[in-house]
Scaffold this motif. Structure first.
Motif, mmCIF file in Angstrom:
data_model
loop_
_atom_site.group_PDB
_atom_site.id
_atom_site.type_symbol
_atom_site.label_atom_id
_atom_site.label_comp_id
_atom_site.label_asym_id
_atom_site.label_seq_id
_atom_site.Cartn_x
_atom_site.Cartn_y
_atom_site.Cartn_z
ATOM 1 N N ILE A 152 -2.674 2.550 6.349
ATOM 2 C CA ILE A 152 -3.851 3.424 6.252
ATOM 3 C C ILE A 152 -3.441 4.775 5.678
ATOM 4 N N GLY A 153 -3.998 5.116 4.515
ATOM 5 C CA GLY A 153 -3.766 6.434 3.932
ATOM 6 C C GLY A 153 -2.337 6.678 3.516
ATOM 7 N N VAL A 154 -1.666 5.654 2.971
ATOM 8 C CA VAL A 154 -0.282 5.800 2.515
ATOM 9 C C VAL A 154 -0.202 5.498 1.018
ATOM 10 N N ARG A 155 0.846 6.062 0.364
ATOM 11 C CA ARG A 155 1.038 5.829 -1.070
ATOM 12 C C ARG A 155 2.136 4.799 -1.343
ATOM 13 N N PHE A 156 2.842 4.372 -0.297
ATOM 14 C CA PHE A 156 3.980 3.473 -0.463
ATOM 15 C C PHE A 156 5.000 4.055 -1.447
ATOM 16 N N SER A 157 5.398 5.294 -1.220
ATOM 17 C CA SER A 157 6.393 5.917 -2.087
ATOM 18 C C SER A 157 7.760 5.309 -1.821
ATOM 19 N N ASP A 158 8.689 5.551 -2.741
ATOM 20 C CA ASP A 158 10.022 4.970 -2.632
ATOM 21 C C ASP A 158 10.748 5.455 -1.379
ATOM 22 N N ARG A 159 10.399 6.637 -0.873
ATOM 23 C CA ARG A 159 11.053 7.162 0.322
ATOM 24 C C ARG A 159 10.725 6.344 1.573
ATOM 25 N N ILE A 167 -0.451 -7.888 3.803
ATOM 26 C CA ILE A 167 -0.663 -6.440 3.837
ATOM 27 C C ILE A 167 -2.128 -6.100 3.590
ATOM 28 N N ILE A 168 -2.667 -5.281 4.493
ATOM 29 C CA ILE A 168 -4.009 -4.710 4.356
ATOM 30 C C ILE A 168 -3.816 -3.232 4.043
ATOM 31 N N HIS A 169 -4.472 -2.742 3.021
ATOM 32 C CA HIS A 169 -4.278 -1.334 2.626
ATOM 33 C C HIS A 169 -5.631 -0.632 2.551
ATOM 34 N N ILE A 170 -5.787 0.411 3.380
ATOM 35 C CA ILE A 170 -6.984 1.255 3.357
ATOM 36 C C ILE A 170 -6.626 2.580 2.689
ATOM 37 N N ASP A 171 -7.325 2.919 1.641
ATOM 38 C CA ASP A 171 -7.106 4.206 0.980
ATOM 39 C C ASP A 171 -8.368 4.590 0.220
ATOM 40 N N ILE A 172 -8.659 5.878 0.194
ATOM 41 C CA ILE A 172 -9.862 6.339 -0.501
ATOM 42 C C ILE A 172 -9.676 6.361 -2.011
ATOM 43 N N ASP A 173 -8.416 6.291 -2.448
ATOM 44 C CA ASP A 173 -8.096 6.344 -3.871
ATOM 45 C C ASP A 173 -7.808 4.938 -4.386
ATOM 46 N N THR A 174 -8.681 4.435 -5.220
ATOM 47 C CA THR A 174 -8.515 3.085 -5.769
ATOM 48 C C THR A 174 -7.173 2.935 -6.469
ATOM 49 N N ALA A 175 -6.741 3.994 -7.169
ATOM 50 C CA ALA A 175 -5.504 3.914 -7.956
ATOM 51 C C ALA A 175 -4.266 3.764 -7.095
ATOM 52 N N SER A 176 -4.362 4.104 -5.812
ATOM 53 C CA SER A 176 -3.195 4.002 -4.918
ATOM 54 C C SER A 176 -2.961 2.583 -4.414
ATOM 55 N N ILE A 177 -3.987 1.750 -4.502
ATOM 56 C CA ILE A 177 -3.896 0.407 -3.928
ATOM 57 C C ILE A 177 -3.247 -0.562 -4.911
ATOM 58 N N SER A 178 -2.193 -1.229 -4.442
ATOM 59 C CA SER A 178 -1.404 -2.190 -5.228
ATOM 60 C C SER A 178 -0.677 -1.538 -6.407
ATOM 61 N N ARG A 179 -0.530 -0.212 -6.372
ATOM 62 C CA ARG A 179 0.232 0.448 -7.434
ATOM 63 C C ARG A 179 1.727 0.219 -7.253
ATOM 64 N N ASN A 180 2.223 0.423 -6.032
ATOM 65 C CA ASN A 180 3.647 0.218 -5.754
ATOM 66 C C ASN A 180 3.910 -1.079 -4.997
ATOM 67 N N ILE A 181 3.065 -1.367 -4.031
ATOM 68 C CA ILE A 181 3.187 -2.584 -3.222
ATOM 69 C C ILE A 181 1.912 -3.408 -3.397
ATOM 70 N N VAL A 182 2.048 -4.645 -3.838
ATOM 71 C CA VAL A 182 0.882 -5.519 -3.997
ATOM 72 C C VAL A 182 0.380 -5.912 -2.609
ATOM 73 N N VAL A 183 -0.941 -5.777 -2.395
ATOM 74 C CA VAL A 183 -1.493 -6.030 -1.066
ATOM 75 C C VAL A 183 -2.428 -7.235 -1.094
ATOM 76 N N ASN A 184 -2.681 -7.769 0.094
ATOM 77 C CA ASN A 184 -3.539 -8.960 0.218
ATOM 78 C C ASN A 184 -5.006 -8.605 0.390
ATOM 79 N N VAL A 185 -5.262 -7.537 1.158
ATOM 80 C CA VAL A 185 -6.644 -7.121 1.392
ATOM 81 C C VAL A 185 -6.776 -5.635 1.075
ATOM 82 N N PRO A 186 -7.346 -5.285 -0.070
ATOM 83 C CA PRO A 186 -7.570 -3.878 -0.390
ATOM 84 C C PRO A 186 -8.893 -3.394 0.192
ATOM 85 N N ILE A 187 -8.895 -2.203 0.772
ATOM 86 C CA ILE A 187 -10.128 -1.612 1.295
ATOM 87 C C ILE A 187 -10.197 -0.176 0.787
ATOM 88 N N VAL A 188 -11.079 0.070 -0.162
ATOM 89 C CA VAL A 188 -11.249 1.409 -0.721
ATOM 90 C C VAL A 188 -12.288 2.141 0.120
#
Length: 574
Positions: free
Chosen positions: A276-283, A297-318
């Motif tokens: 929830i609310g993470v960018r999945f940065s290299d750190r 992986i389920i990813h909740i983020d308000i920014d569409t561009a952040s979802i599956s950018r670094n880590i491919v997810v199974n359930v995206p929730i914008v």
């Protein structure tokens, strides 16, 4: 009715509820400052450097939840904001940065202090524009505040030529704005919520990974309620720390390069990960192919561009984090995770983060006193080992606020951010934890704090080195301490790089004497038994800043650590 552009500028600030402007004057902004002179309801803060200025606006915004406002002149005034703009962009901090500009007829002619600040900042902010028509001034300012605070928050740059500032025009400032092509997420997809909840309910080893987006959304309380109802352990990034109390039974710890053993192992072994609310940065991910490789992986983020950018997810929730969690709460129920929770708790107790193996004064002992003495403090950090130790040992109980530079990792951030946080809330105490390297990058702001009676407690952990880089040199570069000793002089002959001994000169500056020159209280602590007394003295110094210099060994390092290019399970423990 016709008014000057500067008058419309002040009207716009009032309409947006701005009560504080962090500004540094100059020729191409002097008319704007003149217009603010009579605006007694808007406090204009004069820092000592534009970079510090924007960090103060950043701290103000994070502490209050409101938009931070900057005002500087053209050329170097504008370019000195660049680091702060990038910093706010990484950490999703709402800022509106107004820059003066040369008159329109001089743009492109290499006029004195002319810089294309829009071109410079376009890739490190949400929106940047030069006002080219007086008729558009009100609409552009309205748009700037709207873009800065909505969706994924961030910095906006508005460049105002001098002739636009002085030009007459209408006094209209729009009440609402609609921007074609910019439609922040306002709802949540019910079908995706159902998929996510089905996954979580069937999981045997679920985990919740929380980033800074939870703080931005104000979702801390609903997150805690959701975790409790589902009985799912919670792991945080550095920016997500404090989203759930650190003493909560379900809280595991921080993840990533300097995360704890239990958190990194939990991510590596979980079967469903709700992020929830993470960018999945290299750190935080380590090697991408090894990150949560057993999990859906389920990813909740308000920014569409952040979802599956670094880590491919199974359930995206914008969606906004709070709104999404509230929807998930409607279907929440306890999962059969008792064995999993017990396993993580056992890992936490077996492999705790601690500096007990070091003798003498340590950052852990310093921060333990802060935890005990200042339960309601706002704590900011600089960047380096001081930041990492703070994220490891600072207790967050729901009352404390924590402000740090996450994505950009900006040295010099801590002190001005603390000043801005206090000026935004007028609530203390405010404590900045810094290293001796970062402390000197914006130390001139002690003048700002002194003159404005900001009771910041400025803690400098002095190990006489740029400690974080030194630790990497120690571990991976055969102790070749290139350019990290802050006592190095030409007479040293690089002795520390040969045999590890320091032949450097006496450390400069003397931080206590420097504090006194700024008319603030300076304390030096050399023994662990004096830590508590120093903080008690600082707490009693309610109307002035206090600088406390803690002299610690240069051999203190931050562990555990995941080396770059390694998986989260490849932790080094020192």
């Amino acid at each position: 009715m016709g008014i000057k552009g500067t008058e419309l500028f002040v009207k716009a600030l009032r309409a947006e509820g701005v009560d504080t402007v962090f500004g540094y004057p100059g020729g191409m902004a002097i008319d704007l400052f003149d217009a603010l002179y009579d605006a007694k309801d808007i406090d204009v803060i004069l820092p000592r450097h534009e970079q510090a200025l924007i960090h103060e606006a950043d701290g103000y915004a994070r502490a209050t939840g409101r938009v931070g406002v900057c005002l500087v002149t053209s050329g170097p005034g504008a370019t000195n904001l660049v680091t702060g703009i990038a910093n706010a962009n990484f950490d999703s901090v709402p800022l509106v940065c107004f820059t003066g500009q040369v008159p329109r007829d001089l743009i492109g002619n290499d006029a004195f202090q002319e810089v294309d600040i829009v071109g410079v900042t376009r890739n490190i902010c949400k929106y940047a524009i030069t006002v080219t028509d007086r008729k558009e001034l009100g609409t552009i300012i309205k748009k700037a505040f709207y873009v800065a605070r909505t969706g994924k928050p961030g910095p906006v740059v508005v460049d105002i030529p001098k002739d636009i500032q002085t030009a007459m025009g209408d006094d209209n400032y729009p009440e609402e704005i609609s921007i074609r092509g910019y439609k922040p997420a306002s709802g949540v997809h019910a079908g995706q919520i159902k998929k996510a909840m089905s996954m979580l309910k069937s999981a045997k080893k679920p985990a919740i990974l929380v980033g800074g987006g939870v703080h931005i959304a104000g979702a801390e309380a609903v997150l805690t309620e959701f975790a409790e109802k589902m009985n799912i352990p919670v792991i945080t990034t550095i920016m997500g720390k404090g989203s759930i109390p650190t003493d909560h039974p379900l809280y595991v710890g921080n993840i990533g390069m300097y995360g704890n053993y239990a958190s990194n192992m939990a991510i590596s072994e979980c079967d469903v990960l709700l992020a929830i609310g993470v960018r999945f940065s290299d750190r935080i991910t380590g090697t991408i192919e090894d990150f949560a490789q057993n999990a859906q992986i389920i990813h909740i983020d308000i920014d569409t561009a952040s979802i599956s950018r670094n880590i491919v997810v199974n359930v995206p929730i914008v969606a906004d984090a709070k709104l999404a969690i509230e929807e998930m709460l409607k279907e929440a129920g306890s999962c059969k995770t008792e064995n999993w929770v017990e396993k993580l708790e056992e890992w936490k107790h077996r492999m705790p983060i601690t500096m007990k193996n070091y003798e003498g004064m340590t950052p852990e002992k310093i921060i333990d006193v802060i935890n005990e003495k200042f339960p309601n403090a706002t704590v900011t950090t600089d960047v380096g080992q001081n930041q990492l130790w703070t994220t490891q040992y600072l207790a967050m109980n729901g009352k404390r606020k924590f402000i740090t530079s996450g994505g950009l990792g900006t040295m010099g951030f801590g002190l001005p951010a603390a000043i801005g946080a206090y000026l935004g809330t007028e609530e203390g105490p405010v404590i900045c934890i810094s290293g001796d390297g970062g402390a000197q990058m914006n130390i001139q702001e002690l003048a700002t704090a002194s003159l404005l009676d900001v009771p910041v407690i400025f803690c400098i952990i002095n190990n006489t080195y740029l400690g974080n880089v030194k630790q990497m040199q120690k571990m991976f570069f055969d102790k070749r301490y290139a350019s990290t000793c802050l006592r190095y002089s030409r007479t040293c002959n690089r002795q520390c790089q040969i045999d590890g001994t320091c032949a450097g000169k006496e450390y400069v500056p003397d931080f206590v004497k420097l504090a006194e020159s700024y008319n603030i209280l300076g304390i030096r602590v050399t023994d662990e038994k004096d830590i508590e007394a120093a903080f008690e003295q600082a707490a009693a110094n309610k109307n002035r800043p206090t600088l406390i210099e803690f002299m610690v060994s240069c051999e203190l390092d931050v562990y555990p650590m995941v080396p770059g290019g390694k998986a989260l399970t490849d932790m080094l423990f020192g």
